[in-house]
Design a protein around this motif. Structure first.
Motif, PDB file in Angstrom:
ATOM      1  N   ALA A   1      11.309  64.760  15.344  1.00 31.97           N
ATOM      2  CA  ALA A   1      11.591  64.590  16.772  1.00 31.97           C
ATOM      3  C   ALA A   1      11.821  63.119  17.111  1.00 31.97           C
ATOM      4  CB  ALA A   1      10.444  65.154  17.602  1.00 31.97           C
ATOM      5  N   SER A   2      11.020  62.229  16.526  1.00 34.60           N
ATOM      6  CA  SER A   2      11.192  60.797  16.798  1.00 34.60           C
ATOM      7  C   SER A   2      12.524  60.289  16.256  1.00 34.60           C
ATOM      8  CB  SER A   2      10.034  60.003  16.173  1.00 34.60           C
ATOM      9  OG  SER A   2       8.807  60.337  16.785  1.00 34.60           O
ATOM     10  N   ILE A   3      12.846  60.695  15.037  1.00 32.74           N
ATOM     11  CA  ILE A   3      14.110  60.270  14.441  1.00 32.74           C
ATOM     12  C   ILE A   3      15.287  60.775  15.266  1.00 32.74           C
ATOM     13  CG2 ILE A   3      15.589  60.491  12.407  1.00 32.74           C
ATOM     14  CD1 ILE A   3      13.224  58.713  11.899  1.00 32.74           C
ATOM     15  N   PHE A   4      15.224  62.037  15.657  1.00 30.03           N
ATOM     16  CA  PHE A   4      16.336  62.651  16.381  1.00 30.03           C
ATOM     17  C   PHE A   4      16.519  62.021  17.757  1.00 30.03           C
ATOM     18  CE2 PHE A   4      18.251  65.952  19.045  1.00 30.03           C
ATOM     19  CZ  PHE A   4      19.377  66.248  18.298  1.00 30.03           C
ATOM     20  N   SER A   5      15.415  61.779  18.466  1.00 32.24           N
ATOM     21  CA  SER A   5      15.527  61.240  19.830  1.00 32.24           C
ATOM     22  C   SER A   5      16.006  59.802  19.834  1.00 32.24           C
ATOM     23  CB  SER A   5      14.179  61.355  20.553  1.00 32.24           C
ATOM     24  OG  SER A   5      13.178  60.616  19.867  1.00 32.24           O
TER      25      SER A   5
ATOM     26  N   GLY B   1      14.985  50.738  13.259  1.00 31.13           N
ATOM     27  CA  GLY B   1      13.657  50.261  13.639  1.00 31.13           C
ATOM     28  C   GLY B   1      12.605  51.342  13.563  1.00 31.13           C
ATOM     29  N   VAL B   2      12.920  52.544  14.058  1.00 31.67           N
ATOM     30  CA  VAL B   2      11.940  53.626  14.016  1.00 31.67           C
ATOM     31  C   VAL B   2      11.707  54.081  12.581  1.00 31.67           C
ATOM     32  CG1 VAL B   2      13.530  55.590  14.271  1.00 31.67           C
ATOM     33  CG2 VAL B   2      11.227  55.714  15.226  1.00 31.67           C
ATOM     34  N   THR B   3      12.742  54.019  11.747  1.00 25.29           N
ATOM     35  CA  THR B   3      12.575  54.362  10.336  1.00 25.29           C
ATOM     36  C   THR B   3      11.644  53.381   9.641  1.00 25.29           C
ATOM     37  OG1 THR B   3      14.796  55.300  10.256  1.00 25.29           O
ATOM     38  CG2 THR B   3      13.781  54.703   8.154  1.00 25.29           C
ATOM     39  N   LEU B   4      11.908  52.104   9.827  1.00 32.62           N
ATOM     40  CA  LEU B   4      11.083  51.073   9.203  1.00 32.62           C
ATOM     41  C   LEU B   4       9.660  51.112   9.735  1.00 32.62           C
ATOM     42  CD1 LEU B   4      10.987  48.651   7.282  1.00 32.62           C
ATOM     43  CD2 LEU B   4      11.748  47.206   9.186  1.00 32.62           C
ATOM     44  N   GLY B   5       9.510  51.299  11.056  1.00 38.15           N
ATOM     45  CA  GLY B   5       8.180  51.345  11.642  1.00 38.15           C
ATOM     46  C   GLY B   5       7.389  52.548  11.164  1.00 38.15           C
ATOM     47  N   SER B   6       8.039  53.711  11.109  1.00 35.63           N
ATOM     48  CA  SER B   6       7.355  54.923  10.673  1.00 35.63           C
ATOM     49  C   SER B   6       6.915  54.825   9.220  1.00 35.63           C
ATOM     50  CB  SER B   6       8.287  56.127  10.861  1.00 35.63           C
ATOM     51  OG  SER B   6       7.707  57.297  10.363  1.00 35.63           O
ATOM     52  N   MET B   7       7.799  54.335   8.368  1.00 36.65           N
ATOM     53  CA  MET B   7       7.451  54.212   6.953  1.00 36.65           C
ATOM     54  C   MET B   7       6.351  53.191   6.731  1.00 36.65           C
ATOM     55  SD  MET B   7       9.236  56.464   5.352  1.00 36.65           S
ATOM     56  CE  MET B   7       9.146  55.978   3.638  1.00 36.65           C
TER      57      MET B   7
ATOM     58  N   ILE C   1       2.362  50.510  19.251  1.00 36.41           N
ATOM     59  CA  ILE C   1       2.115  51.710  20.055  1.00 36.41           C
ATOM     60  C   ILE C   1       1.466  52.808  19.222  1.00 36.41           C
ATOM     61  CG2 ILE C   1       3.167  53.485  21.494  1.00 36.41           C
ATOM     62  CD1 ILE C   1       3.248  50.705  22.701  1.00 36.41           C
ATOM     63  N   THR C   2       1.926  52.983  18.003  1.00 40.36           N
ATOM     64  CA  THR C   2       1.373  54.024  17.145  1.00 40.36           C
ATOM     65  C   THR C   2      -0.092  53.775  16.836  1.00 40.36           C
ATOM     66  OG1 THR C   2       3.554  54.351  16.129  1.00 40.36           O
ATOM     67  CG2 THR C   2       1.667  55.241  14.943  1.00 40.36           C
ATOM     68  N   ALA C   3      -0.476  52.517  16.741  1.00 40.76           N
ATOM     69  CA  ALA C   3      -1.864  52.172  16.427  1.00 40.76           C
ATOM     70  C   ALA C   3      -2.841  52.779  17.424  1.00 40.76           C
ATOM     71  CB  ALA C   3      -2.029  50.656  16.381  1.00 40.76           C
ATOM     72  N   LEU C   4      -2.408  52.960  18.664  1.00 41.00           N
ATOM     73  CA  LEU C   4      -3.293  53.517  19.685  1.00 41.00           C
ATOM     74  C   LEU C   4      -3.670  54.968  19.381  1.00 41.00           C
ATOM     75  CD1 LEU C   4      -1.488  52.119  22.870  1.00 41.00           C
ATOM     76  CD2 LEU C   4      -3.478  51.167  21.670  1.00 41.00           C
ATOM     77  N   GLY C   5      -2.844  55.666  18.618  1.00 40.42           N
ATOM     78  CA  GLY C   5      -3.127  57.063  18.310  1.00 40.42           C
ATOM     79  C   GLY C   5      -3.774  57.296  16.967  1.00 40.42           C
ATOM     80  N   VAL C   6      -3.914  56.241  16.149  1.00 37.83           N
ATOM     81  CA  VAL C   6      -4.449  56.418  14.802  1.00 37.83           C
ATOM     82  C   VAL C   6      -5.879  56.953  14.794  1.00 37.83           C
ATOM     83  CG1 VAL C   6      -5.093  55.203  12.692  1.00 37.83           C
ATOM     84  CG2 VAL C   6      -2.859  54.818  13.718  1.00 37.83           C
ATOM     85  N   PRO C   7      -6.796  56.481  15.685  1.00 39.31           N
ATOM     86  CA  PRO C   7      -8.131  57.101  15.690  1.00 39.31           C
ATOM     87  C   PRO C   7      -8.073  58.608  15.919  1.00 39.31           C
ATOM     88  CG  PRO C   7      -8.163  55.042  16.929  1.00 39.31           C
ATOM     89  CD  PRO C   7      -6.732  55.316  16.588  1.00 39.31           C
ATOM     90  N   GLY C   8      -7.154  59.069  16.750  1.00 39.65           N
ATOM     91  CA  GLY C   8      -6.985  60.505  16.921  1.00 39.65           C
ATOM     92  C   GLY C   8      -6.529  61.181  15.649  1.00 39.65           C
TER      93      GLY C   8
ATOM     94  N   TYR D   1      13.262  53.302  23.629  1.00 41.41           N
ATOM     95  CA  TYR D   1      12.793  53.274  22.247  1.00 41.41           C
ATOM     96  C   TYR D   1      11.282  53.447  22.133  1.00 41.41           C
ATOM     97  CZ  TYR D   1      11.579  51.256  17.697  1.00 41.41           C
ATOM     98  OH  TYR D   1      11.050  51.039  16.459  1.00 41.41           O
ATOM     99  N   LEU D   2      10.511  52.801  22.997  1.00 36.79           N
ATOM    100  CA  LEU D   2       9.054  52.861  22.913  1.00 36.79           C
ATOM    101  C   LEU D   2       8.516  54.255  23.222  1.00 36.79           C
ATOM    102  CD1 LEU D   2       7.982  49.473  24.543  1.00 36.79           C
ATOM    103  CD2 LEU D   2       8.184  50.042  22.120  1.00 36.79           C
ATOM    104  N   GLY D   3       9.351  55.120  23.797  1.00 41.37           N
ATOM    105  CA  GLY D   3       8.902  56.471  24.074  1.00 41.37           C
ATOM    106  C   GLY D   3       8.608  57.266  22.817  1.00 41.37           C
ATOM    107  N   ALA D   4       9.307  56.955  21.712  1.00 41.21           N
ATOM    108  CA  ALA D   4       9.088  57.682  20.451  1.00 41.21           C
ATOM    109  C   ALA D   4       7.690  57.424  19.888  1.00 41.21           C
ATOM    110  CB  ALA D   4      10.165  57.318  19.435  1.00 41.21           C
ATOM    111  N   PRO D   5       7.274  56.169  19.682  1.00 39.42           N
ATOM    112  CA  PRO D   5       5.905  55.964  19.180  1.00 39.42           C
ATOM    113  C   PRO D   5       4.838  56.401  20.174  1.00 39.42           C
ATOM    114  CG  PRO D   5       6.917  53.869  19.756  1.00 39.42           C
ATOM    115  CD  PRO D   5       8.003  54.895  19.788  1.00 39.42           C
ATOM    116  N   LEU D   6       5.133  56.307  21.490  1.00 42.69           N
ATOM    117  CA  LEU D   6       4.160  56.763  22.488  1.00 42.69           C
ATOM    118  C   LEU D   6       3.930  58.265  22.360  1.00 42.69           C
ATOM    119  CD1 LEU D   6       2.377  56.118  24.922  1.00 42.69           C
ATOM    120  CD2 LEU D   6       4.374  56.504  26.396  1.00 42.69           C
ATOM    121  N   SER D   7       4.982  59.034  22.110  1.00 41.15           N
ATOM    122  CA  SER D   7       4.846  60.476  21.912  1.00 41.15           C
ATOM    123  C   SER D   7       3.997  60.773  20.681  1.00 41.15           C
ATOM    124  CB  SER D   7       6.222  61.124  21.764  1.00 41.15           C
ATOM    125  OG  SER D   7       7.012  60.902  22.904  1.00 41.15           O
TER     126      SER D   7
END
Length: 657
Positions: free
Chosen positions: A227-231, A242-248, A330-337, A385-391
């Motif tokens: 979903a993140s890649i597609f959006s 950027g989203v590819t590099l960040g996700s990996m 942004i992704t770091a905020l969800g890692v504890p979850g 762009y920031l909406g993808a990691p926030l999701s």
């Protein structure tokens, strides 16, 4: 007594490490590298209600096994469910049969008590065991009928049983007469040396039936990154890169290590639960979660403060580094979850509740897609762009909360809250943490090895061009999505092979392996046809940039050819897992990937200027090597040694439990 599809304990469980990367998931689970005969791994502490600890007082010893009643359930594993049925004195076949009949009679009494509205905890456990026993009896019954050793009227009587409504759902009872006839016929066949062999038709039905729900589960898990890649892909080439590099980067530096660290719970919690040390399960879960979150804090600081600088050392495009760093923050905020979800998943799995995470994904996967659309594209509240990691961050927390709510309110007869004894005390957090890390280290290494491989390919692509990096992310996503079908067949195969080996039916096991290869070929041929036929549409679905689309179209035929060997690799890996020879496959994978695949990808890409097609051609060569070596290992193994090893593991599992 024949091992009725009783295969093994922890070493051979068909558990799966779900990958959130764009790479493929779980060729070999880290738990495969933790031996079951590890005395240090056995729980050596218990926690009483006051929080004091002692060394292994509640752990069952060999003497305790003999003292157990005839109705004491023993933990087994089959088709990602926990099987429970009764084992009496294994030295006395007649004793076993009598014990099992006593169990069936107690089940019938429990059902009568339920009809009188006087259900207690013990009948509830019996009802659960009833359902699980029946699945084993049915499998043996069908095999006996196939081999003309049992009259088909027995099968008809078994299938004609009425449904008994229990307070926890519909439970189909075991008919004691039918079960007794199946058991006695099976014993007579084994004692007289009569062959019991499966057929291609039956194995095809079993593997396909078991693989079907797994396909949906894995696709849902994979859809989180999809979903993140597609959006983001429609925002532009740089955003997609950027989203590819960040996700990996998030996967290799954080999520993979978290998954690997949590694998220690596969051993510790299962042993604690098997020893009926229920409160210790809750202590171990909290300890692992706390230590993992504390260990992630330095990584989180690096993501926030240093990620852009560190990435710039490896990635030539500065703008890509900036976008990837924003993704990481942004992704770091969800890692504890994410940590709580991984620990919570194992908290339930050790109690035999494997479907909870699937239920949560059925809710969170569509929510993730919806949030990606709203946060990325909505004109009112969308943030681009920031909406993808926030999701992603929000869904990690939703997944953890969903598991917590399931645990609190489920009516599952295992009653998972029995393993919870409140919040642990501070002094309990770091107790025996060295043992936990000792078990987790192999898991971390193996998970990181796979994630690192795809991170290396991403870095290679970034040194070609921004368009190549964007195209690489699209091709990786398609490869991961296509892999879910053969991987589901692989998991189903490993369980079936393990079951047949546990029953000493190695000839039927050979048939299963051949059927698995055949099904994998059919699925891979279908994937290959889809990718080749619709390569233009697939490329344009992810991007509107003409240069990126052309690169994807040029690489997809190579990916289509790779599907044949990717499926064979998954199938043979499943066969090896079922045989209990995971390490052989693990060594083959590491050698082929790091000694053949990645070096060849680099050479073809940068020396022969083949672009991202060279990356995937190199990986295809590695998969060809894996398929050949693993296929040879599957069909040329020492079956006597495999069967003997399975018997030893079964005996150890019975003693531990």
């Amino acid at each position: 007594m024949p091992n009725q599809f009783l295969h093994t304990d922890q070493e051979q469980r068909s558990s799966v490490i779900y990958s959130t990367s764009m790479g493929k998931a779980g060729l070999f689970i880290p738990a495969d590298y933790i031996g079951s005969n590890n005395n240090d791994a056995i729980i050596d502490e218990t926690e009483d209600d006051e929080g004091t600890s002692s060394s292994g007082d509640n752990l069952h010893s060999n003497n305790n096994i003999n003292d157990q009643t005839a109705t004491e359930p023993v933990r087994l594993t089959k088709n990602s469910d926990e099987l429970e049925f009764l084992l009496g004195d294994e030295d006395d076949d007649n004793n076993n049969n009598n014990n099992r009949f006593m169990h069936y009679q107690s089940i019938n009494e429990a059902q009568e008590n339920h009809n009188r509205n006087s259900i207690t905890e013990q009948p509830i456990q019996h009802s659960r065991a009833t359902s699980m026993c029946k699945s084993l009896i049915d499998e043996e019954r069908d095999l006996l009928i196939d081999n003309k050793l049992l009259n088909n009227t027995v099968g008809q009587r078994s299938r004609g049983n009425s449904i008994v409504e229990s307070m926890y759902g519909n439970i189909e009872p075991v008919d004691a007469e039918v079960a007794g006839e199946v058991i006695n016929t099976w014993n007579d066949a084994i004692d007289s040396g009569k062959p019991i062999q499966s057929s291609f038709k039956r194995e095809t039905q079993v593997i396909a039936f078991n693989a079907l729900p797994l396909i949906f589960t894995f696709i849902l898990q994979n859809s989180l990154s999809l979903a993140s890649i597609f959006s983001v892909s429609h925002l532009g080439t740089k955003e997609l890169g950027g989203v590819t590099l960040g996700s990996m980067t998030a996967n290799i530096t954080g999520l993979a290590a978290i998954q690997g660290l949590c694998t220690c719970l596969d051993t510790l919690c299962a042993q604690a639960y098997g020893a009926k040390n229920y409160h210790l399960v809750g202590v171990l879960i909290q300890r692992c979660a706390t230590i993992t979150i504390l260990a992630f804090l330095p990584i989180m600081y690096i993501w926030w403060s240093w990620s852009e600088t560190i990435l710039s050392w490896m990635i030539p495009e500065r703008e890509l580094c900036v976008l990837a760093a924003k993704y990481l923050r942004i992704t770091a905020l969800g890692v504890p979850g994410f940590v709580l979800f991984e620990c919570g998943k194992r908290f339930l799995q050790c109690q035999g509740i494997f479907h909870a995470s699937t239920i949560i994904l059925f809710v969170c996967a569509p929510l993730n897609a919806l949030m990606n659309y709203i946060f990325v594209w909505n004109k009112t509240i969308g943030i681009g762009y920031l909406g993808a990691p926030l999701s992603v961050a929000i869904n990690y927390w939703l997944m953890a909360i969903g598991l917590m709510l399931y645990t609190l309110f489920t009516k599952h007869d295992s009653n998972p809250m029995k393993c919870w004894n409140g919040i642990i005390k501070k002094r309990q957090i770091f107790k025996n943490w060295r043992k936990m890390f000792g078990l987790a280290l192999p898991g971390i290494i193996m998970v990181e090895a796979e994630f690192l491989g795809f991170e290396i390919l991403t870095i290679f692509a970034s040194h070609i061009s921004t368009n190549a990096l964007a195209a690489q992310s699209i091709v990786s996503t398609v490869a991961s999505l296509a892999y879910q079908v053969p991987f589901s067949i692989s998991v189903s195969t490993s369980t079936r092979v393990a079951n047949l080996i546990g029953a000493s039916l190695y000839k039927s096991c050979i048939i299963t392996c051949k059927v698995s290869l055949l099904l994998s070929f059919v699925c891979s041929s279908f994937n290959m046809m889809i990718i080749v036929t619709f390569r233009d549409q697939i490329a344009k679905l992810f991007s509107t940039e003409k240069a990126v689309v052309n690169l994807v179209i040029s690489a997809l035929p190579i990916l289509a050819f790779m599907q044949l060997f990717d499926a064979f690799n998954a199938s043979t890996a499943g066969c090896l897992r079922g045989q209990g020879r995971q390490k052989i496959g693990g060594y083959i994978n590491l050698f082929a990937f790091y000694c053949i695949g990645i070096p060849m990808s680099y050479m073809l890409t940068f020396t022969f200027n083949m672009g991202i097609g060279g990356l995937w051609f190199g990986i295809t060569c590695a998969l060809i090597m894996m398929s050949i070596c693993q296929g040879y290992a599957v069909f040329h193994g020492d079956w006597n040694q495999i069967l003997q090893a399975a018997k030893l593991r079964n005996a150890e599992g019975a003693r531990v439990n």
